[in-house]
Design a protein around this motif. Structure first.
Motif, PDB file in Angstrom:
ATOM      1  N   SER A 120      28.383  40.301  61.518  1.00  0.00           N
ATOM      2  CA  SER A 120      29.501  39.709  61.473  1.00  0.00           C
ATOM      3  C   SER A 120      29.773  38.404  62.581  1.00  0.00           C
ATOM      4  O   SER A 120      30.314  37.307  61.857  1.00  0.00           O
ATOM      5  CB  SER A 120      30.646  40.556  61.686  1.00  0.00           C
ATOM      6  N   PHE A 121      29.367  38.450  63.742  1.00  0.00           N
ATOM      7  CA  PHE A 121      29.090  37.482  64.449  1.00  0.00           C
ATOM      8  C   PHE A 121      28.469  36.196  63.792  1.00  0.00           C
ATOM      9  O   PHE A 121      28.940  35.287  64.151  1.00  0.00           O
ATOM     10  CB  PHE A 121      28.799  37.812  65.950  1.00  0.00           C
ATOM     11  N   GLU A 124      30.250  34.253  60.971  1.00  0.00           N
ATOM     12  CA  GLU A 124      31.415  33.523  61.218  1.00  0.00           C
ATOM     13  C   GLU A 124      31.085  32.077  61.120  1.00  0.00           C
ATOM     14  O   GLU A 124      31.734  31.164  60.440  1.00  0.00           O
ATOM     15  CB  GLU A 124      31.819  33.837  62.634  1.00  0.00           C
ATOM     16  N   ASN A 127      30.517  31.202  57.516  1.00  0.00           N
ATOM     17  CA  ASN A 127      31.885  31.158  56.494  1.00  0.00           C
ATOM     18  C   ASN A 127      32.628  30.115  56.855  1.00  0.00           C
ATOM     19  O   ASN A 127      33.074  29.646  56.023  1.00  0.00           O
ATOM     20  CB  ASN A 127      32.492  32.703  56.877  1.00  0.00           C
ATOM     21  N   ALA A 128      32.639  29.606  58.140  1.00  0.00           N
ATOM     22  CA  ALA A 128      33.534  28.542  58.438  1.00  0.00           C
ATOM     23  C   ALA A 128      32.844  27.077  57.868  1.00  0.00           C
ATOM     24  O   ALA A 128      33.702  26.359  57.407  1.00  0.00           O
ATOM     25  CB  ALA A 128      33.328  28.156  60.094  1.00  0.00           C
TER      26      ALA A 128
END
Length: 603
Positions: A120-121, A124, A127-128
């Protein structure tokens, strides 16, 4: 029916585990944005891999995704061993030692955190920038073009992949990719469809993993350290987790009935969390290490251990595999996720160079050259380590041959250079020069050793590794010795002209330059250096004493007052060391793989 109109992409990555996400992140940081990332499984929330080793922490920091990890993870500083006491028929404390004895580790500890959180980290920043995982998709067909002209053209969409989903709501997709990376695990569909074979064997060892929140009554003293507990034929590895959780690895053995005799594989229907906790309870007795209720059990699984390496890591330098898709081994030494992340870290910047026309397609051969060699080394260690970890195997070997294998932590500590990741050594190639005496403390092909320096302009401390972020650029450090006389200043002016001429054929913003002065007299400032050697005020550094551990770089790196050049690859590994009178070695090094191109390095 579904549309057969293909989607064209630069890179298709199958698998959004640690290897796949790291590959996507690496490509993105190096200027490649046309990435399609798919995974056959839902997002992970619990379980799976759980430990980050020191070198992996350095790598993650170079991508800027380390801060949240440090905040939420369990920091593990010690390991301990408890042996079986035949007199009391209970575990007896034996020894405690540092978890990371590797002297060059920047982070002398291990982080315990679930694989899903790590993914998940890393997702990020992807995804951005508009890259998201398309889940529940897996390749059903993969075709590599037979057109040799297309295969040799990096801009050609030479691989066609059909993606299908078990979810009837998700239509099949046809993807035409320039390159495909299979990071889809031990049972990789990409590997199978590409015809890549695994070499090695399945071991007889069967293990279970179970995560839970210990009850208030749990009283095992070393539950916040990584601990091995020998239970007279049953070994347990206990690992502290985040949020006061714990993970137990439990040695089972095929005689426990967890293997399906027809398939020869672990059958989860034959076991339960209750069974695993019952085995653990006997091993820990008279200590208590168990959940208050089954609702505090977070995750569990049972698995066999295979020790295999793919016979090749790519097909035509068009389809690649990484992580568990190309090597499988026991999880006890915490190498699976770490090796996967470092596979992708090695892969991403290289593919970006090919896609951007900075390097030829053959450049990708260095991925297999470097990472398969490490995988083979890891498997040899794992064979030794897994046997030593199994108390059953140690007892059997002792009885049959009289030979005593080292205990698990003795083996782990002895191989800390490998297990920490800090000792990975890439052999000479187009991007890794032969060893030189110019910087005798740095091994060409190994990572740049951590050292504290000071910015000359304000004497603010900086870690040299932080000057080499994973952004696709090489870093050239010019260790120029002392700046204390007018003659030295004139010499630096002449040197700057030579360096500028040597690097002129290559894209200017592909190489970041820093000048490291050993001592600078008060008569001079960083502005007295030639402008080429100080692109901005942060580019001039001093190896001066001040903060703890500062002022030692020249000594640790084995660089004399005469100075040296040190070239660091985009993945943080030393590619070249050379004396200051060998400026032409810079031209030979970069000219050995970089294509003379007008393409701007947009990183």
């Amino acid at each position: 029916m579904y549309s057969t109109t293909p989607q064209n992409v630069d890179v298709l990555i199958v698998g959004a585990g640690p290897a796949g996400v790291m590959a996507a992140l690496s490509l993105l940081k190096c200027g490649v944005q046309d990435i399609k990332l798919v995974d056959f499984a839902p997002k992970k929330t619990v379980g799976y891999a759980d430990g980050l080793m020191p070198r992996t922490l350095e790598v993650l920091r170079s991508y800027g995704v380390d801060k949240k990890l440090f905040e939420v993870a369990s920091h593990i500083h010690r390991v301990s061993t408890w042996n079986y006491d035949h007199a009391t028929k209970s575990p007896k404390f034996a020894v405690r030692m540092p978890a990371v004895p590797e002297p060059t580790a920047r982070y002398p500890f291990i982080l315990g955190i679930p694989q899903g959180s790590i993914e998940s980290f890393m997702l990020e920043p992807l995804n951005a920038r508009g890259t998201f995982v398309e889940r529940l998709y897996s390749p059903s067909d993969l075709e590599i073009s037979s057109d040799q002209k297309a295969l040799l053209d990096p801009s050609a969409h030479a691989v066609t992949v059909t993606l299908r989903s078990e979810d009837s709501e998700k239509p099949p997709q046809v993807v035409r990719a320039k390159f495909v990376l299979g990071a889809d695990g031990a049972h990789s569909a990409v590997r199978r469809l590409a015809g890549i074979k695994m070499e090695g064997s399945q071991t007889p060892h069967v293990w279970a993993s179970i995560d839970f929140l210990p009850s208030p009554e749990s009283n095992f003293p070393d539950w916040r350290n990584i601990t091995t507990v020998d239970g007279d034929g049953v070994n347990i590895l206990s690992i502290p987790r985040e949020d006061n959780q714990v993970r137990l690895y439990i040695e089972l053995g095929s005689e426990e009935g967890f293997i399906n005799p027809q398939t020869g594989r672990v059958d989860l229907s034959r076991c339960s969390a209750e069974q695993l906790l019952s085995i653990a309870k006997k091993v820990f007795h008279p200590y208590v290490m168990e959940p208050a209720s089954m609702s505090d059990v977070i995750w569990w699984t049972v698995y066999g251990i295979g020790q295999r390496v793919a016979d090749k890591f790519s097909v035509h330098e068009r389809v690649f595999i990484a992580g568990d898709a190309c090597h499988t081994h026991s999880p006890k030494a915490g190498q699976g996720m770490n090796t996967s992340i470092n596979d992708a870290h090695n892969f991403g910047w290289k593919l970006a160079y090919v896609l951007r026309g900075l390097a030829p397609l053959s450049f990708m051969k260095t991925y297999e050259l470097e990472r398969r060699a490490f995988a083979l080394e890891l498997i040899e260690f794992d064979k030794w380590y897994a046997e030593g970890f199994s108390s059953k195997a140690r007892i059997k070997l002792q009885e049959e041959t009289g030979v005593s294998l080292p205990g698990p932590f003795e083996a782990f500590i002895a191989a800390s250079n490998l297990t920490s990741g800090c000792g990975v050594h890439y052999m000479p190639s187009s991007i890794t020069a032969e060893q030189s005496s110019a910087a005798s403390g740095l091994v060409v092909g190994k990572r740049l050793l951590p050292q504290m320096l000071l910015h000359s302009a304000d004497h603010a401390p900086v870690e040299i590794q932080d000057l080499c972020p994973s952004n696709g650029r090489f870093t050239l450090f010019a260790f120029v010795g002392n700046l204390d006389t007018p003659e030295k200043r004139e010499h630096l002016a002449a040197l700057a002209s030579e360096v500028e001429e040597a690097l002129d054929p290559f894209p200017g913003n592909l190489i970041t330059t820093f000048t490291v002065v050993k001592t600078m007299s008060d008569a001079y400032t960083y502005l007295d250096l030639p402008s080429y050697m100080r692109p901005d005020w942060t580019s001039v550094l001093e190896d001066a004493h001040g903060p703890p551990d500062a002022g030692r770089a020249y000594d640790v790196y084995g660089i004399s007052d005469s100075g040296a050049f040190v070239v660091v690859r985009p993945d943080g590994y030393v590619g070249l060391t050379a004396s200051m009178d060998s400026v032409t070695s810079l031209t030979r090094y970069f000219g050995g793989f970089l294509q003379k191109t007008d393409i701007e390095a947009h990183v």
